[in-house]
Write an enzyme that holds these catalytic residues in place. Structure first.
Site, mmCIF file in Angstrom:
data_model
loop_
_atom_site.group_PDB
_atom_site.id
_atom_site.type_symbol
_atom_site.label_atom_id
_atom_site.label_comp_id
_atom_site.label_asym_id
_atom_site.label_seq_id
_atom_site.Cartn_x
_atom_site.Cartn_y
_atom_site.Cartn_z
ATOM 1 N N ASP A 103 0.838 -1.204 0.000
ATOM 2 C CA ASP A 103 0.000 0.000 0.000
ATOM 3 C C ASP A 103 0.875 1.258 0.000
ATOM 4 O OD1 ASP A 103 -2.169 -1.683 0.193
ATOM 5 O OD2 ASP A 103 -2.286 -1.524 2.385
HETATM 6 N N1 URA Z 1 -1.153 -6.002 3.848
HETATM 7 C C1 URA Z 1 -1.682 -4.769 3.838
HETATM 8 O O1 URA Z 1 -2.755 -4.532 4.390
HETATM 9 N N2 URA Z 1 -1.022 -3.803 3.178
HETATM 10 C C2 URA Z 1 0.186 -3.996 2.598
HETATM 11 O O2 URA Z 1 0.768 -3.060 2.041
HETATM 12 C C3 URA Z 1 0.727 -5.290 2.630
HETATM 13 C C4 URA Z 1 0.052 -6.285 3.266
#
Ligand code: URA
Length: 235
Positions: A103
């Site tokens: 993310d």
């Molecule tokens: N899980 C998440 O919620 N976000 C990420 O960036 C990676 C794994």
């Protein structure tokens, strides 16, 4: 291969641009200028010097990046710059792409490669490649929440429960969680299902590869081979 073909394979531009790069004396090999684009060169283990920058020749590119917050893993980012902007142009041009996604607000170890088979090998849920996340939580972590994460929680739009392969509390409001899948927002959705929230997320390991402590946010580094990620005992 000849010099122009090697430069082309590494992403240094069109075939003509690669010829011109050689003709204008930009390439040195073992300290000597090689300005003949047609010069036959053994690409095995070759390290080029391109306008003073060292460039190890790799048939397939595999690099790790310490992803900083505020960068999107998408090739066509909508609100923030792409992680691709942190890589040199030849890597972008040869089609390197992230192995799975983090993310925008997640930091840590991101792999990028132009090897489609390797992307499949590293992201397929059937292959069980472990990812380790350092999770900062909204509320103090409870044993009940850890038990739920280890037993398996049901996410919205997915009837199959997902469970952490390992989960340990590292601080009153922090967890280290190991996952074997890579579902969309998986850590955040699992924590929400367990009754807590995520305020900080950092990936510290991908397969056998730990994020090196001296690789600063925004920096990238070549990997020698996929075995650095897959480890010696490949399933
Ligand atoms: N899980 C998440 O919620 N976000 C990420 O960036 C990676 C794994």
């Amino acid at each position: 291969m000849n010099l122009a073909q090697i430069l082309f394979s590494q992403g240094f531009g069109t075939r003509r641009e690669c010829e011109v790069l050689a003709l204008r004396g930009s390439i040195r090999i073992a300290g000597r200028v090689v300005d003949d684009p047609a010069a036959r060169i053994d690409a095995e283990g070759l390290v080029l010097d391109v306008d003073g920058e060292s460039w190890p020749v790799h048939a397939k590119a595999l690099v790790m990046l310490h992803k900083p917050a505020g960068f999107e893993c998408s090739q066509r980012p909508s609100h923030h710059p792409s992680v691709m902007s942190l890589l040199p142009a030849p890597l972008r041009r040869r089609g390197v792409q992230p192995v799975g996604r983090l993310d925008t607000d997640t930091t840590g170890l991101l792999l990028l490669t132009d090897d489609g088979a390797l992307i499949h090998r590293l992201t397929s849920p059937k292959k069980h490649v472990e990812k380790v996340y350092e999770v900062e939580t909204d509320e103090p972590v409870t044993q009940r929440q850890i038990d739920a994460l280890l037993r398996g929680v049901v996410l919205r739009d997915d009837p199959q429960p997902v469970r952490a392969a390992a989960c340990v509390q590292t601080e009153p409001r922090a967890l280290r969680m190991t996952l074997r899948e890579g579902k969309y927002h998986q850590v955040k959705r699992m924590l929400a299902a367990a009754g807590n929230g995520v305020i900080g997320l950092h990936r510290s390991r991908f397969g056998a590869l730990e994020l090196p402590p001296d690789l600063m946010p925004g920096q990238w580094r070549w990997l020698g081979s996929a075995h650095e990620v897959l480890g010696p005992a490949v399933r």
